[in-house]
Design a protein around this motif. Structure first.
Motif, PDB file in Angstrom:
ATOM      1  N   UNK A  21    -119.311  -5.606  -5.876  1.00  0.00           N
ATOM      2  CA  UNK A  21    -118.003  -5.864  -6.485  1.00  0.00           C
ATOM      3  C   UNK A  21    -117.523  -4.698  -7.356  1.00  0.00           C
ATOM      4  N   UNK A  22    -118.444  -3.810  -7.723  1.00  0.00           N
ATOM      5  CA  UNK A  22    -118.087  -2.669  -8.564  1.00  0.00           C
ATOM      6  C   UNK A  22    -117.169  -1.674  -7.861  1.00  0.00           C
ATOM      7  N   UNK A  23    -117.088  -1.699  -6.527  1.00  0.00           N
ATOM      8  CA  UNK A  23    -116.256  -0.730  -5.822  1.00  0.00           C
ATOM      9  C   UNK A  23    -114.780  -1.096  -5.885  1.00  0.00           C
ATOM     10  N   UNK A  24    -114.470  -2.280  -6.324  1.00  0.00           N
ATOM     11  CA  UNK A  24    -113.072  -2.686  -6.487  1.00  0.00           C
ATOM     12  C   UNK A  24    -112.322  -2.753  -5.174  1.00  0.00           C
ATOM     13  N   UNK A  25    -111.056  -2.319  -5.188  1.00  0.00           N
ATOM     14  CA  UNK A  25    -110.186  -2.412  -4.013  1.00  0.00           C
ATOM     15  C   UNK A  25    -110.668  -1.528  -2.869  1.00  0.00           C
ATOM     16  N   UNK A  26    -111.468  -0.522  -3.157  1.00  0.00           N
ATOM     17  CA  UNK A  26    -111.957   0.371  -2.103  1.00  0.00           C
ATOM     18  C   UNK A  26    -112.824  -0.377  -1.095  1.00  0.00           C
ATOM     19  N   UNK A  39    -109.819   4.171  15.842  1.00  0.00           N
ATOM     20  CA  UNK A  39    -108.558   4.626  16.448  1.00  0.00           C
ATOM     21  C   UNK A  39    -108.365   6.118  16.218  1.00  0.00           C
ATOM     22  N   UNK A  40    -108.656   6.578  15.013  1.00  0.00           N
ATOM     23  CA  UNK A  40    -108.529   8.000  14.719  1.00  0.00           C
ATOM     24  C   UNK A  40    -109.460   8.837  15.564  1.00  0.00           C
ATOM     25  N   UNK A  41    -110.701   8.375  15.716  1.00  0.00           N
ATOM     26  CA  UNK A  41    -111.657   9.115  16.540  1.00  0.00           C
ATOM     27  C   UNK A  41    -111.199   9.167  17.994  1.00  0.00           C
ATOM     28  N   UNK A  42    -110.629   8.084  18.476  1.00  0.00           N
ATOM     29  CA  UNK A  42    -110.147   8.046  19.856  1.00  0.00           C
ATOM     30  C   UNK A  42    -108.985   9.008  20.068  1.00  0.00           C
ATOM     31  N   UNK A  43    -108.243   9.268  18.999  1.00  0.00           N
ATOM     32  CA  UNK A  43    -107.094  10.185  19.079  1.00  0.00           C
ATOM     33  C   UNK A  43    -107.475  11.626  18.745  1.00  0.00           C
ATOM     34  N   UNK A  44    -108.741  11.860  18.446  1.00  0.00           N
ATOM     35  CA  UNK A  44    -109.205  13.211  18.205  1.00  0.00           C
ATOM     36  C   UNK A  44    -109.211  13.645  16.742  1.00  0.00           C
ATOM     37  N   UNK A  45    -109.144  12.699  15.824  1.00  0.00           N
ATOM     38  CA  UNK A  45    -109.171  13.058  14.408  1.00  0.00           C
ATOM     39  C   UNK A  45    -110.507  13.714  14.067  1.00  0.00           C
ATOM     40  N   UNK A  46    -110.450  14.745  13.224  1.00  0.00           N
ATOM     41  CA  UNK A  46    -111.684  15.393  12.816  1.00  0.00           C
ATOM     42  C   UNK A  46    -111.974  15.229  11.333  1.00  0.00           C
ATOM     43  N   UNK A  47    -111.045  14.602  10.606  1.00  0.00           N
ATOM     44  CA  UNK A  47    -111.277  14.325   9.187  1.00  0.00           C
ATOM     45  C   UNK A  47    -110.364  13.188   8.748  1.00  0.00           C
ATOM     46  N   UNK A  48    -110.705  12.594   7.631  1.00  0.00           N
ATOM     47  CA  UNK A  48    -109.921  11.491   7.086  1.00  0.00           C
ATOM     48  C   UNK A  48    -109.678  11.746   5.620  1.00  0.00           C
ATOM     49  N   UNK A  49    -108.480  11.454   5.166  1.00  0.00           N
ATOM     50  CA  UNK A  49    -108.151  11.597   3.766  1.00  0.00           C
ATOM     51  C   UNK A  49    -107.980  10.202   3.188  1.00  0.00           C
ATOM     52  N   UNK A  50    -108.622   9.957   2.063  1.00  0.00           N
ATOM     53  CA  UNK A  50    -108.551   8.654   1.427  1.00  0.00           C
ATOM     54  C   UNK A  50    -107.565   8.725   0.284  1.00  0.00           C
ATOM     55  N   UNK A  51    -106.572   7.859   0.309  1.00  0.00           N
ATOM     56  CA  UNK A  51    -105.583   7.791  -0.770  1.00  0.00           C
ATOM     57  C   UNK A  51    -105.890   6.554  -1.592  1.00  0.00           C
ATOM     58  N   UNK A  52    -106.010   6.734  -2.854  1.00  0.00           N
ATOM     59  CA  UNK A  52    -106.310   5.604  -3.727  1.00  0.00           C
ATOM     60  C   UNK A  52    -105.149   5.381  -4.662  1.00  0.00           C
TER      61      UNK A  52
END
Length: 52
Positions: A21-26, A39-52
């Motif tokens: 529960x300490x991770x909150x909304x994440x 879905x991103x991997x299937x489309x060829x994504x090589x990185x992901x950016x997390x917006x908080x």
């Protein structure tokens, strides 16, 4: 994505991923997050950016 939906990737993630529960909304909605990564991997994504 259709195959991921048919085999239940989101449901499996919801059942398997357990976060403190300490991770909150994440830690909310692991099924949606895992589906997005698939879905991103299937489309060829090589990185992901997390917006908080």
């Amino acid at each position: 994505m259709r195959l991921a939906e048919q085999v239940g990737v989101a449901d499996l993630a919801e059942q398997t991923v357990k976060l403190s529960p300490d991770v909150g909304a994440a830690g909310a909605n692991p099924g949606v997050k895992v589906s997005s990564i698939v879905a991103g991997m299937a489309c060829g994504a090589d990185s992901f950016e997390i917006w908080v």
